[in-house]
Design a protein around this motif. Sequence first.
Motif, mmCIF file in Angstrom:
data_model
loop_
_atom_site.group_PDB
_atom_site.id
_atom_site.type_symbol
_atom_site.label_atom_id
_atom_site.label_comp_id
_atom_site.label_asym_id
_atom_site.label_seq_id
_atom_site.Cartn_x
_atom_site.Cartn_y
_atom_site.Cartn_z
ATOM 1 N N GLY A 142 29.621 61.282 43.459
ATOM 2 C CA GLY A 142 31.110 61.260 43.241
ATOM 3 C C GLY A 142 31.829 62.545 43.294
ATOM 4 N N GLU B 83 36.299 59.316 41.737
ATOM 5 C CA GLU B 83 35.762 58.389 42.674
ATOM 6 C C GLU B 83 34.201 58.630 42.616
ATOM 7 N N GLY B 84 33.356 57.464 42.438
ATOM 8 C CA GLY B 84 32.106 57.485 42.200
ATOM 9 C C GLY B 84 31.544 56.809 43.359
ATOM 10 N N THR B 85 30.309 57.056 43.715
ATOM 11 C CA THR B 85 29.568 56.045 44.740
ATOM 12 C C THR B 85 29.062 54.709 44.034
ATOM 13 N N ARG C 272 34.454 52.162 40.486
ATOM 14 C CA ARG C 272 34.082 53.360 41.351
ATOM 15 C C ARG C 272 35.519 54.454 41.450
ATOM 16 N N ARG C 273 36.689 53.744 41.491
ATOM 17 C CA ARG C 273 37.774 54.510 41.645
ATOM 18 C C ARG C 273 38.667 54.326 40.447
#
Length: 124
Positions: free
Chosen positions: A11, A37-39, A95-96
């Motif tokens: 991310g 933001e992560g995957t 994730r966000r």
Amino acid sequence: MTVDRGQSETGSWEMVARRPGPGLEAVVANYGGYREEGTTPVGRREVPNRGAVLVVGFGGPLQISGQLDAAEGGRTVTSFVAGFGDVPLLTEHGRRQQGIELGQSRTGAFRLPAVPKGERANRV
């Protein structure tokens, strides 16, 4: 003002921070904004804080858990005030996440309205 950015296979993140101006230094420790933001869902251990923090979230919900909420099973929030504490908390988001954070000094924390002094430690 400082700006930190990072990116990896899991991310990206960006943080902007600034010291308070003269006249606010006694009650405001720091302030800034963040974006992450992560995957995959992102979790972390938040270390105890010597002051209070106000977080205004503009992203998805944040799950907060740990020793303080063990009996309740945690809390889901987007914005919150956390008092100074002596135990770490666990946070996780889907994730966000983005928002602004205002770190208050111990003096500033004691000026928070509507919260009795005895109820400010180890509280979210």
